[in-house]
Write a protein that holds these residues in place. Structure first.
Motif, PDB file in Angstrom:
ATOM      1  N   VAL A   1      16.173   7.771   5.917  1.00 18.31           N
ATOM      2  CA  VAL A   1      17.232   7.198   4.826  1.00 18.31           C
ATOM      3  C   VAL A   1      16.739   5.630   4.091  1.00 18.31           C
ATOM      4  CG1 VAL A   1      19.526   6.302   4.624  1.00 18.31           C
ATOM      5  CG2 VAL A   1      18.946   8.125   6.347  1.00 18.31           C
ATOM      6  N   LEU A   2      16.616   6.013   3.012  1.00 18.40           N
ATOM      7  CA  LEU A   2      16.397   4.649   2.074  1.00 18.40           C
ATOM      8  C   LEU A   2      17.572   4.173   1.589  1.00 18.40           C
ATOM      9  CD1 LEU A   2      14.137   2.475   0.641  1.00 18.40           C
ATOM     10  CD2 LEU A   2      14.003   4.329  -1.062  1.00 18.40           C
ATOM     11  N   TYR A   3      17.806   2.771   2.063  1.00 10.60           N
ATOM     12  CA  TYR A   3      19.332   2.327   1.439  1.00 10.60           C
ATOM     13  C   TYR A   3      18.686   0.789   1.402  1.00 10.60           C
ATOM     14  CZ  TYR A   3      24.163   0.624   1.073  1.00 10.60           C
ATOM     15  OH  TYR A   3      25.002   0.128   0.554  1.00 10.60           O
ATOM     16  N   GLN A   4      18.817   0.115   0.179  1.00  5.38           N
ATOM     17  CA  GLN A   4      18.467  -1.265  -0.124  1.00  5.38           C
ATOM     18  C   GLN A   4      19.668  -1.896  -0.669  1.00  5.38           C
ATOM     19  OE1 GLN A   4      14.882  -0.870  -1.957  1.00  5.38           O
ATOM     20  NE2 GLN A   4      13.545  -0.796   0.067  1.00  5.38           N
ATOM     21  N   PRO A   5      20.723  -2.068  -0.123  1.00  4.41           N
ATOM     22  CA  PRO A   5      21.833  -2.559  -0.649  1.00  4.41           C
ATOM     23  C   PRO A   5      21.701  -3.998  -1.855  1.00  4.41           C
ATOM     24  CG  PRO A   5      22.160  -3.021   1.441  1.00  4.41           C
ATOM     25  CD  PRO A   5      20.957  -2.149   1.330  1.00  4.41           C
ATOM     26  N   GLU A   6      20.647  -4.766  -1.259  1.00  5.47           N
ATOM     27  CA  GLU A   6      20.291  -5.876  -1.900  1.00  5.47           C
ATOM     28  C   GLU A   6      19.726  -5.752  -3.293  1.00  5.47           C
ATOM     29  OE1 GLU A   6      16.785  -4.867   0.285  1.00  5.47           O
ATOM     30  OE2 GLU A   6      18.713  -4.837   0.857  1.00  5.47           O
ATOM     31  N   ARG A   7      19.309  -4.464  -3.556  1.00  6.24           N
ATOM     32  CA  ARG A   7      18.756  -3.898  -4.857  1.00  6.24           C
ATOM     33  C   ARG A   7      19.820  -3.409  -5.924  1.00  6.24           C
ATOM     34  NH1 ARG A   7      12.849  -1.720  -4.877  1.00  6.24           N
ATOM     35  NH2 ARG A   7      13.302  -2.479  -7.119  1.00  6.24           N
ATOM     36  N   LEU A   8      21.168  -3.120  -5.416  1.00  4.45           N
ATOM     37  CA  LEU A   8      22.069  -2.808  -6.029  1.00  4.45           C
ATOM     38  C   LEU A   8      22.654  -3.683  -6.998  1.00  4.45           C
ATOM     39  CD1 LEU A   8      23.789  -0.297  -3.454  1.00  4.45           C
ATOM     40  CD2 LEU A   8      22.116   0.362  -5.397  1.00  4.45           C
ATOM     41  N   PRO A   9      23.135  -3.503  -8.078  1.00  5.95           N
ATOM     42  CA  PRO A   9      23.999  -4.410  -8.894  1.00  5.95           C
ATOM     43  C   PRO A   9      25.302  -4.945  -8.274  1.00  5.95           C
ATOM     44  CG  PRO A   9      24.191  -2.304  -9.822  1.00  5.95           C
ATOM     45  CD  PRO A   9      23.385  -2.201  -8.945  1.00  5.95           C
ATOM     46  N   PRO A  10      25.636  -6.175  -8.450  1.00  8.01           N
ATOM     47  CA  PRO A  10      27.025  -6.710  -8.013  1.00  8.01           C
ATOM     48  C   PRO A  10      28.114  -5.596  -8.225  1.00  8.01           C
ATOM     49  CG  PRO A  10      25.851  -8.468  -9.169  1.00  8.01           C
ATOM     50  CD  PRO A  10      25.072  -7.137  -9.412  1.00  8.01           C
ATOM     51  N   THR A  11      29.082  -5.430  -7.573  1.00  8.87           N
ATOM     52  CA  THR A  11      30.098  -4.466  -7.760  1.00  8.87           C
ATOM     53  C   THR A  11      31.221  -5.198  -8.566  1.00  8.87           C
ATOM     54  OG1 THR A  11      31.097  -5.006  -5.744  1.00  8.87           O
ATOM     55  CG2 THR A  11      29.754  -2.995  -5.746  1.00  8.87           C
ATOM     56  N   ARG A  12      31.823  -4.655  -9.371  1.00  6.82           N
ATOM     57  CA  ARG A  12      32.874  -5.097 -10.289  1.00  6.82           C
ATOM     58  C   ARG A  12      34.282  -5.400  -9.567  1.00  6.82           C
ATOM     59  NH1 ARG A  12      32.371  -1.334 -14.778  1.00  6.82           N
ATOM     60  NH2 ARG A  12      31.914   0.159 -13.050  1.00  6.82           N
ATOM     61  N   TYR A  13      34.399  -4.148  -8.683  1.00  4.62           N
ATOM     62  CA  TYR A  13      35.801  -4.152  -8.124  1.00  4.62           C
ATOM     63  C   TYR A  13      35.691  -3.287  -6.801  1.00  4.62           C
ATOM     64  CZ  TYR A  13      35.435  -0.033 -10.751  1.00  4.62           C
ATOM     65  OH  TYR A  13      35.056   1.234 -11.394  1.00  4.62           O
ATOM     66  N   PRO A  14      36.551  -3.167  -6.026  1.00  6.49           N
ATOM     67  CA  PRO A  14      36.177  -2.228  -4.696  1.00  6.49           C
ATOM     68  C   PRO A  14      36.144  -0.830  -5.051  1.00  6.49           C
ATOM     69  CG  PRO A  14      38.320  -3.747  -4.470  1.00  6.49           C
ATOM     70  CD  PRO A  14      37.745  -3.844  -5.769  1.00  6.49           C
ATOM     71  N   GLU A  15      35.266  -0.134  -4.369  1.00  4.40           N
ATOM     72  CA  GLU A  15      35.032   1.154  -4.688  1.00  4.40           C
ATOM     73  C   GLU A  15      34.223   1.279  -5.836  1.00  4.40           C
ATOM     74  OE1 GLU A  15      35.454   3.317  -1.988  1.00  4.40           O
ATOM     75  OE2 GLU A  15      36.848   1.732  -1.012  1.00  4.40           O
ATOM     76  N   ASP A  16      33.694   0.391  -6.429  1.00  2.00           N
ATOM     77  CA  ASP A  16      32.831   0.568  -7.978  1.00  2.00           C
ATOM     78  C   ASP A  16      31.699   1.456  -7.308  1.00  2.00           C
ATOM     79  OD1 ASP A  16      31.726   0.231 -10.377  1.00  2.00           O
ATOM     80  OD2 ASP A  16      31.132  -2.065 -10.161  1.00  2.00           O
ATOM     81  N   GLN A  17      31.172   2.234  -8.250  1.00  2.00           N
ATOM     82  CA  GLN A  17      29.766   3.039  -8.210  1.00  2.00           C
ATOM     83  C   GLN A  17      28.991   2.834  -9.083  1.00  2.00           C
ATOM     84  OE1 GLN A  17      29.908   5.361  -5.518  1.00  2.00           O
ATOM     85  NE2 GLN A  17      31.773   4.271  -4.942  1.00  2.00           N
ATOM     86  N   ARG A  18      29.403   2.019  -9.932  1.00  2.00           N
ATOM     87  CA  ARG A  18      28.162   1.668 -10.990  1.00  2.00           C
ATOM     88  C   ARG A  18      27.779   0.161 -10.918  1.00  2.00           C
ATOM     89  NH1 ARG A  18      28.121   0.221 -17.200  1.00  2.00           N
ATOM     90  NH2 ARG A  18      29.729  -1.408 -16.588  1.00  2.00           N
ATOM     91  N   GLY A  19      28.637  -0.835 -10.711  1.00  2.00           N
ATOM     92  CA  GLY A  19      28.232  -2.041 -10.710  1.00  2.00           C
ATOM     93  C   GLY A  19      27.990  -2.766 -12.160  1.00  2.00           C
ATOM     94  N   TYR A  20      27.760  -3.912 -12.108  1.00  3.85           N
ATOM     95  CA  TYR A  20      27.210  -4.510 -13.615  1.00  3.85           C
ATOM     96  C   TYR A  20      26.068  -4.041 -13.933  1.00  3.85           C
ATOM     97  CZ  TYR A  20      31.237  -7.901 -13.010  1.00  3.85           C
ATOM     98  OH  TYR A  20      32.512  -8.383 -13.032  1.00  3.85           O
ATOM     99  N   LEU A  21      25.739  -3.866 -15.367  1.00  2.00           N
ATOM    100  CA  LEU A  21      24.528  -3.458 -15.951  1.00  2.00           C
ATOM    101  C   LEU A  21      23.767  -4.277 -16.105  1.00  2.00           C
ATOM    102  CD1 LEU A  21      25.585  -0.044 -17.925  1.00  2.00           C
ATOM    103  CD2 LEU A  21      24.724  -0.162 -15.639  1.00  2.00           C
ATOM    104  N   ALA A  22      22.283  -4.290 -15.939  1.00  2.00           N
ATOM    105  CA  ALA A  22      21.277  -5.553 -16.538  1.00  2.00           C
ATOM    106  C   ALA A  22      21.874  -5.989 -17.775  1.00  2.00           C
ATOM    107  CB  ALA A  22      20.101  -4.736 -16.426  1.00  2.00           C
ATOM    108  N   GLY A  23      22.055  -7.350 -17.843  1.00  2.00           N
ATOM    109  CA  GLY A  23      22.437  -8.040 -19.089  1.00  2.00           C
ATOM    110  C   GLY A  23      23.809  -7.916 -19.350  1.00  2.00           C
ATOM    111  N   GLU A  24      24.698  -7.368 -18.453  1.00  2.00           N
ATOM    112  CA  GLU A  24      26.110  -7.104 -18.831  1.00  2.00           C
ATOM    113  C   GLU A  24      26.709  -8.532 -18.081  1.00  2.00           C
ATOM    114  OE1 GLU A  24      29.080  -3.607 -18.597  1.00  2.00           O
ATOM    115  OE2 GLU A  24      28.169  -4.291 -16.650  1.00  2.00           O
ATOM    116  N   GLU A  25      27.491  -9.139 -18.854  1.00  2.00           N
ATOM    117  CA  GLU A  25      28.260 -10.524 -18.497  1.00  2.00           C
ATOM    118  C   GLU A  25      29.372 -10.040 -17.703  1.00  2.00           C
ATOM    119  OE1 GLU A  25      27.216 -13.844 -18.138  1.00  2.00           O
ATOM    120  OE2 GLU A  25      25.082 -12.817 -18.909  1.00  2.00           O
ATOM    121  N   PRO A  26      29.689 -10.594 -16.681  1.00  2.00           N
ATOM    122  CA  PRO A  26      30.989 -10.364 -15.797  1.00  2.00           C
ATOM    123  C   PRO A  26      31.968 -11.136 -16.647  1.00  2.00           C
ATOM    124  CG  PRO A  26      29.344 -11.071 -14.267  1.00  2.00           C
ATOM    125  CD  PRO A  26      28.647 -11.178 -15.726  1.00  2.00           C
ATOM    126  N   ILE A  27      33.050 -10.584 -17.006  1.00  2.00           N
ATOM    127  CA  ILE A  27      34.081 -10.986 -17.703  1.00  2.00           C
ATOM    128  C   ILE A  27      35.438 -11.389 -16.902  1.00  2.00           C
ATOM    129  CG2 ILE A  27      35.535 -11.132 -20.005  1.00  2.00           C
ATOM    130  CD1 ILE A  27      33.484  -9.411 -21.109  1.00  2.00           C
TER     131      ILE A  27
END
Length: 82
Positions: free
Chosen positions: A47-73
């Protein structure tokens, strides 16, 4: 009917090559306990799982997270997604 990883693994067909390793890459944020339960299914599971390499989540259960260059609003109301 809900099955755990361990219950389903008993029903998986055996492969001809018992030394073959099955690689699993997890690219979504999940609980560490779930990753651990996948790892213990078999010595043949890698199993390869590196959560530190995943984008920050926007809300609970978020599967996408913030995309590169996307600003949290501000904070997103999670009830909008249910």
């Amino acid at each position: 009917m809900t099955h755990t990883v361990h219950e389903r693994s008993r029903h998986l067909p055996a492969t001809e090559d018992a030394s073959r390793v099955v690689a699993i890459a997890i690219a979504t944020p999940i609980e560490a306990e779930l990753v651990a339960s996948i790892r213990v299914v078999s010595d043949r599971v890698s199993v390869l799982y590196q959560p530190e390499r995943l984008p920050p989540t926007r809300y609970p259960e978020d599967q996408r997270g913030y995309l590169a260059g996307e600003e949290p609003i501000g904070r997103v109301d999670p009830t909008l997604f249910y």
